[in-house]
Design an enzyme around this catalytic site. Sequence first.
Site, PDB file in Angstrom:
ATOM      1  N   ALA A   6      72.577 -75.771 113.054  1.00  0.00           N
ATOM      2  CA  ALA A   6      73.908 -76.287 112.757  1.00  0.00           C
ATOM      3  C   ALA A   6      74.822 -75.156 112.302  1.00  0.00           C
ATOM      4  CB  ALA A   6      73.843 -77.357 111.660  1.00  0.00           C
ATOM      5  N   GLU A  23      64.532 -81.021 120.559  1.00  0.00           N
ATOM      6  CA  GLU A  23      65.106 -82.292 120.961  1.00  0.00           C
ATOM      7  C   GLU A  23      66.609 -82.202 120.701  1.00  0.00           C
ATOM      8  OE1 GLU A  23      62.708 -82.252 118.356  1.00  0.00           O
ATOM      9  OE2 GLU A  23      61.071 -82.409 119.806  1.00  0.00           O
ATOM     10  N   ASN A  27      75.179 -84.884 123.141  1.00  0.00           N
ATOM     11  CA  ASN A  27      75.648 -83.651 122.500  1.00  0.00           C
ATOM     12  C   ASN A  27      75.879 -82.563 123.555  1.00  0.00           C
ATOM     13  OD1 ASN A  27      76.172 -81.409 120.948  1.00  0.00           O
ATOM     14  ND2 ASN A  27      74.584 -81.849 119.428  1.00  0.00           N
ATOM     15  N   TYR A  78      72.079 -74.617 125.050  1.00  0.00           N
ATOM     16  CA  TYR A  78      70.657 -74.502 125.364  1.00  0.00           C
ATOM     17  C   TYR A  78      70.439 -74.181 126.841  1.00  0.00           C
ATOM     18  CZ  TYR A  78      70.095 -76.573 120.734  1.00  0.00           C
ATOM     19  OH  TYR A  78      70.161 -76.828 119.391  1.00  0.00           O
TER      20      TYR A  78
END
Length: 161
Positions: free
Chosen positions: A76, A109, A114, A121
């Site tokens: 985050a 995960e 998102n 990713y």
Amino acid sequence: MSVDVAIRQVERADLLAVVRIERACFSDPWPHDAFERLLDEPAFLVAVRDGAVVGYIVADRTPNHGRDIGHIKDLAVHPDARGEGIGRTLLRSGLARLRATGVAVVRLEVRESNDPARSLYADEGFEPIRRVGGYYRDGEDALVLIVDLAEWADGDAAETS
């Protein structure tokens, strides 16, 4: 893109800032003690700017018959610091740290909705391997993504040469 943060191993004194970022970023945040239990993980890293923690990554490793598996549990960046490459810097630092400890493959995960995280990713070589229905407390599905760290490192080396 130049990122003006320092990446370092988390310290106990950072946990309050980590929890505050967690609460600002997620609808179902981890409690303080969850982070406390992970303090010694090799890839629990923080991004620090002007003395303040602005992001973090938490990843661990599981021995698996000589082919250790890494798991990115949490990543985050404070909402005020997004869009500056800090998440990518944390992700790359975490992956490099896991690779240095002998991890071959890393999984994570991510919420299906998102898109910014999924894009990051994908850029770093993660590929979806399955969907987990109702993974999140609100019922949303998760996508399980993996990356082979040898391939990731080769891609990273090619990118910087």
